[in-house]
Scaffold this motif. Structure first.
Motif, PDB file in Angstrom:
ATOM      1  N   SER A   1       1.914  10.863   5.249  1.00 47.70           N
ATOM      2  CA  SER A   1       1.999  10.401   3.856  1.00 47.70           C
ATOM      3  C   SER A   1       1.034  11.121   2.931  1.00 47.70           C
ATOM      4  O   SER A   1       1.353  11.397   1.778  1.00 47.70           O
ATOM      5  CB  SER A   1       1.747   8.892   3.778  1.00 47.70           C
ATOM      6  OG  SER A   1       2.748   8.189   4.485  1.00 47.70           O
TER       7      SER A   1
ATOM      8  N   ASN B   1       0.853  -1.189   0.000  1.00 41.88           N
ATOM      9  CA  ASN B   1       0.000   0.000   0.000  1.00 41.88           C
ATOM     10  C   ASN B   1       0.886   1.235   0.000  1.00 41.88           C
ATOM     11  O   ASN B   1       2.119   1.137   0.051  1.00 41.88           O
ATOM     12  CB  ASN B   1      -0.944  -0.021   1.207  1.00 41.88           C
ATOM     13  CG  ASN B   1      -0.194  -0.060   2.524  1.00 41.88           C
ATOM     14  OD1 ASN B   1       0.326   0.959   2.985  1.00 41.88           O
ATOM     15  ND2 ASN B   1      -0.103  -1.250   3.140  1.00 41.88           N
ATOM     16  N   ASP B   2       0.269   2.400  -0.072  1.00 38.67           N
ATOM     17  CA  ASP B   2       1.015   3.660  -0.208  1.00 38.67           C
ATOM     18  C   ASP B   2       1.520   4.232   1.113  1.00 38.67           C
ATOM     19  O   ASP B   2       2.220   5.253   1.101  1.00 38.67           O
ATOM     20  CB  ASP B   2       0.123   4.715  -0.884  1.00 38.67           C
ATOM     21  CG  ASP B   2      -0.239   4.343  -2.306  1.00 38.67           C
ATOM     22  OD1 ASP B   2       0.541   3.593  -2.936  1.00 38.67           O
ATOM     23  OD2 ASP B   2      -1.304   4.791  -2.788  1.00 38.67           O
TER      24      ASP B   2
END
Length: 355
Positions: free
Chosen positions: A132, A106-107
Motif C-alpha cells: 500500500s 485506515n489506509d
C-alpha cells in the motif's frame, strides 16, 4: 502477580499466509508482518545499541485496546541482536520494542475482519516492498531498506551488513537472474511460528508450596554463625534469589511450554530477586504518560530459536515489556517502548540444568 487475568502464549505451526499483515497475526520469527505501512522504525533505530549491527525480528503481539478507536488494530514488535557477546548481565541494550496502532478505518486494511480463507496467490504482498505504501524492505530481515544492489537493482537492503550476508550466501549466483525473485528465506531469521494465547488457570497455592515456605522460615539462615557480615549478606541474598526462582518454576509448571505471558496493567513474573526495576527505572512515554507492564517473553522461547546453548549465546531470563498507559498516537510513527531484560543468575542456571 496481580489479580489481573493472564494470557499465556504458545507456539503453533501455521500456513504462511496466516502470518502476513492482513491477518493481524501474533507470531515469532520470520520477517515482521508490519501493521502500519508508514512511519516504520528507521535503520538506526533498529540497530543494537551495543555493537551497532542490525537487529533481527524476534516476535510480534497483536494487542488491541478495547474502547479506544485509535487502537482498534495494535501490535507490539520485538527485535533482538544476534551477537552473543551483546548479552551481558543486567544490560538490555541488545533488545528493543516498538508499538504500532491504527483505527478501524485506515489506509491499509479493510473495515471488515480478514477472510478466513486463503487469498489468491497473486494477492500475496511482495517480500521486498509494502504493497500500500511502497516502502522498500530489506531482502534479508524485512525491515526498511533503500540500499539497492548496484548490479541488478532488484533487491534492497537495510545496510551493507545484510547486503554482504545475502551476497555471500546466495545473491552472488542469483544476481541479474530470475532466481533472485524467489530466493529462500534468510538463515539469519528465527524459525517462524504462530503465537496463540489461552487464559492461565487461576493459581492455587498447593500444600507443597505452603510446606516449602514453612521450611524456608524454619531452616536457619545459610549465613548463621559466620563472623563476616559480607558473607552473611551474600548467603541471605542467594537464599532469597532461590525462593524467587522456585516460585517462578512453580507458577509455570502447569504449562511448561508457555513462551509469553500477557497481562496489560498486571505485574511480571520475575525469575530472580536480582535486577528488578523500580518505578524510577521505567521511563515515562514521550507523551508524558506512565508506562505500565504489558507482557513478558519467557526463557522457554530460546529452545525454539535454534540459538547456540553452549558458551556465549542469545540469552535472557525474561524480557518484560512496558508500554504507554494511554497508548498514545506518536505522529503516526512506530513508537519506541521500554523493555527490561532480567537474567538468570549462575546459580539458577545450575539449578535449572539439574531439574
Amino acid at each position: 502477580m496481580s489479580s489481573v487475568d493472564v494470557d499465556l502464549g504458545f507456539l503453533e505451526e501455521a500456513e504462511a499466509w496466516r502470518l502476513r499483515s492482513p491477518q493481524f497475526p501474533s507470531k515469532v520469527g520470520g520477517k515482521p508482518a508490519w501493521l502500519s505501512q508508514t512511519g516504520l522504525p528507521s535503520v538506526s533505530e533498529l540497530e543494537c545499541e551495543k555493537c551497532r549491527l542490525p537487529m533481527v525480528f524476534l516476535l510480534q503481539v497483536y494487542a488491541p485496546v478495547s474502547g479506544l478507536d485509535r487502537c482498534f488494530h495494535r501490535t507490539l514488535f520485538l527485535f533482538c541482536c544476534k551477537t552473543p557477546e551483546c548479552y551481558t548481565r543486567g544490560d538490555g541494550r541488545c533488545v528493543k520494542v516498538f508499538r504500532s496502532q491504527l483505527p478501524r478505518r485506515n489506509d491499509f486494511y479493510s473495515f471488515d475482519p480478514p477472510p478466513e480463507d486463503e487469498p489468491p496467490s497473486d494477492d500475496h504482498p511482495e517480500q521486498s516492498v509494502l504493497p500500500s505504501s511502497g516502502v522498500k524492505l530489506c531482502w534479508v530481515c524485512g525491515c526498511p531498506g533503500n540500499k539497492a544492489c548496484a548490479r541488478c537493482h532488484a533487491v534492497t537492503y537495510c545496510g551493507k551488513h545484510h547486503q554482504t550476508l545475502h551476497w555471500k550466501s546466495s545473491h552472488k549466483k542469483e544476481c541479474c537472474s530470475q532466481e533472485a525473485a524467489v530466493a529462500a528465506a534468510s538463515s539469519l531469521l528465527f524459525p517462524e511460528s504462530e503465537l496463540v494465547t489461552e487464559p492461565e488457570e487461576e493459581e492455587r497455592e498447593s500444600e507443597e508450596e505452603n510446606q516449602e515456605a514453612q521450611r524456608d522460615e524454619d531452616c536457619p539462615s545459610l549465613a548463621e554463625g559466620l563472623a563476616e557480615s559480607e558473607l552473611e549478606e551474600m548467603a541471605l541474598h542467594e537464599t532469597e534469589d532461590n525462593k524467587v526462582f522456585q516460585r517462578f518454576k512453580r507458577r509455570i509448571a502447569p504449562e511448561p511450554h508457555q513462551v509469553l505471558r500477557y497481562t496489560r496493567g498486571g505485574s511480571p513474573l520475575w525469575v530472580s530477586s536480582q535486577h528488578i526495576p523500580s518505578e524510577q527505572d521505567i521511563p515515562p512515554c514521550t507523551c508524558g504518560a506512565k508506562r505500565t507492564f504489558e507482557f513478558q517473553v519467557m526463557p522457554q522461547l530460546l529452545n525454539s530459536l535454534r540459538v547456540d546453548s553452549t558458551g556465549a549465546s542469545v540469552d535472557w531470563g525474561t524480557l518484560a515489556v512496558f508500554t504507554c498507559s494511554d497508548s498514545c498516537n506518536h505522529d503516526d510513527r512506530y513508537c519506541s517502548e521500554f523493555i527490561w531484560k532480567q537474567d538468570l543468575s549462575p546459580n539458577q542456571h545450575a539449578l535449572n540444568e539439574k531439574s
